[in-house]
Design an enzyme around this catalytic site. Structure first.
Site, PDB file in Angstrom:
ATOM      1  N   GLY A  27      79.717  35.459  -0.658  1.00  7.20           N
ATOM      2  CA  GLY A  27      79.685  35.665  -2.105  1.00  7.20           C
ATOM      3  C   GLY A  27      78.311  35.436  -2.708  1.00  7.20           C
ATOM      4  CD  GLU A  31      70.532  45.249  -6.520  1.00  7.37           C
ATOM      5  OE1 GLU A  31      70.655  46.275  -5.825  1.00  7.37           O
ATOM      6  OE2 GLU A  31      71.143  45.063  -7.581  1.00  7.37           O
ATOM      7  CG  HIS A  33      75.356  39.943  -0.379  1.00  7.74           C
ATOM      8  ND1 HIS A  33      74.827  39.024  -1.240  1.00  7.74           N
ATOM      9  CD2 HIS A  33      75.649  39.273   0.766  1.00  7.74           C
ATOM     10  CE1 HIS A  33      74.783  37.838  -0.655  1.00  7.74           C
ATOM     11  NE2 HIS A  33      75.269  37.951   0.550  1.00  7.74           N
ATOM     12  CD  GLN A  57      78.816  30.033   7.755  1.00  9.99           C
ATOM     13  OE1 GLN A  57      79.791  30.731   8.030  1.00  9.99           O
ATOM     14  NE2 GLN A  57      77.643  30.577   7.430  1.00  9.99           N
ATOM     15  CG  ASP A 146      71.464  35.600   7.655  1.00 15.85           C
ATOM     16  OD1 ASP A 146      70.922  34.517   7.426  1.00 15.85           O
ATOM     17  OD2 ASP A 146      72.016  36.279   6.764  1.00 15.85           O
ATOM     18  CD  GLN A 149      75.292  35.347  10.111  1.00 16.51           C
ATOM     19  OE1 GLN A 149      75.530  34.224   9.746  1.00 16.51           O
ATOM     20  NE2 GLN A 149      75.310  36.379   9.267  1.00 16.51           N
ATOM     21  CG  LEU A 180      66.707  40.418  -2.581  1.00 14.50           C
ATOM     22  CD1 LEU A 180      67.623  41.396  -3.314  1.00 14.50           C
ATOM     23  CD2 LEU A 180      65.823  39.682  -3.576  1.00 14.50           C
ATOM     24  CB  SER A 182      73.269  33.224  -1.910  1.00 14.60           C
ATOM     25  OG  SER A 182      73.903  34.462  -1.685  1.00 14.60           O
ATOM     26  NE  ARG A 183      71.590  27.753   2.023  1.00 18.61           N
ATOM     27  CZ  ARG A 183      72.343  28.258   3.010  1.00 18.61           C
ATOM     28  NH1 ARG A 183      72.006  29.396   3.586  1.00 18.61           N
ATOM     29  NH2 ARG A 183      73.431  27.626   3.411  1.00 18.61           N
TER      30      ARG A 183
HETATM   31  O1  PAF Z   1      75.954  35.613   6.624  1.00 18.86           O
HETATM   32  C1  PAF Z   1      76.888  35.054   6.005  1.00 18.86           C
HETATM   33  O2  PAF Z   1      77.013  35.192   4.799  1.00 18.86           O
HETATM   34  C2  PAF Z   1      77.871  34.185   6.771  1.00 18.86           C
HETATM   35  O3  PAF Z   1      77.248  33.498   7.798  1.00 18.86           O
HETATM   36  C3  PAF Z   1      79.071  34.990   7.291  1.00 18.86           C
HETATM   37  C4  PAF Z   1      78.659  36.025   8.326  1.00 18.86           C
HETATM   38  C5  PAF Z   1      79.799  35.675   6.149  1.00 18.86           C
HETATM   39  C6  PAF Z   1      80.062  34.035   7.989  1.00 18.86           C
HETATM   40  O4  PAF Z   1      80.522  33.057   7.118  1.00 18.86           O
END
Ligand code: PAF
Length: 273
Positions: A27, A31, A33, A57, A146, A149, A180, A182-183
């Protein structure tokens, strides 16, 4: 657009859908996302976005409780884009009892960000696997910002033969280069002005590699020193190959990655070369 809060609602919706793509998020959509959503829309006629701040996490002392939660705004943005459904469960819906089974990612999960956030990638891969079981998408889109990730999720999908095609979305940047995130909302006005320095240092590494420099340690140390001189607390600056092995003399393609704290805010970024 359907707003689904429970697993039962999600399952009932899913039964009526064919080919779908999925954008998992926590959430506070920006931009970056929305670009992932647009990419998802290019790959399937139906797109579902999940909004879930995943406690698994976040480590002790991290920003789980203060992570921005802006569901109404997020839903409005996704509705404008024409997304078909949003899955926004409560913590108790996704974890009705404490999660007992977890994904065990490979050692890469303990390096780079994992060295500074123990257990983080166990939490990420576990929730992504769970969301994949629930949503059953054909395609899932993750941001390249990320990078670690993304690499671990690709590995998980390959090792478990998960029938989901992973698509990577390019990092979206502000005009001054800041990736960009969220943090970024945690940054004070002064920190926000200084924040592009991480990107600038990765860009300097990018240029140096393009010009044929191969002294990786020197490049990493120079970027670390510059950030520290400007008041950053650097977790790491690292030059790797695209699979995130340390770059060596044979490496032909690189990823320069960095994570550093500006005040209380931890920022990450990377550039592929
Ligand atoms: O990248 C993220 O926002 C989170 O790590 C994810 C992939 C939604 C998992 O919680």
């Amino acid at each position: 657009m359907k707003i689904l809060h429970t697993v039962a609602e999600l399952r009932a919706w899913r039964e009526q859908q064919g080919h779908i793509s999925f954008v998992p998020t926590m959430g506070n959509l920006h931009e970056g996302h929305l670009a992932l959503v647009e990419l998802a829309q290019q790959h399937a006629p139906v797109v579902i976005v999940s909004i879930f701040v995943n406690p698994l996490q976040f480590g002790a002392g991290e920003d789980y409780t203060r992570y921005p939660r802006t569901l109404a705004d997020d839903v409005a943005k996704l509705s404008t884009l024409g997304v078909q459904a949003v899955f926004a469960p409560d913590v108790t819906e996704l974890y009705p009892q404490p999660q007992r089974y977890h994904i065990t990612p490979p050692d890469l999960a303990n390096q780079l960000c994992g060295a500074y956030r123990p257990g983080h990638f166990v939490g990420v891969t576990t929730v992504v696997m769970k969301l994949f079981q629930l949503v059953q998408p054909h395609i899932a889109v993750f941001g390249q910002k990320d990078y670690q990730q993304l690499t671990l999720i690709r590995g998980m999908v390959a090792d478990f033969a998960v029938p989901v095609k992973i698509i990577a979305g390019a990092t979206i940047r502000a005009a001054d280069g800041l990736a960009l995130s969220s943090r970024n909302t945690f940054l004070s006005p002064d920190e926000r002005q200084r924040a592009p320095l991480l990107y600038q240092q990765l860009s300097r590494i990018q240029q140096a590699l393009q010009q044929g420099q191969r002294d990786y340690a020197q490049l990493e140390n120079a970027a670390t020193d510059t950030l520290q001189q400007h008041g950053w607390q650097v977790d790491y600056i690292r030059i790797c190959d695209p699979q995130l092995n340390p770059a060596d003399a044979q490496t032909q393609q690189w990823v320069a990655l960095g994570a550093a704290r500006l005040g209380a805010t931890r920022l990450i970024d990377n550039l592929s070369i």
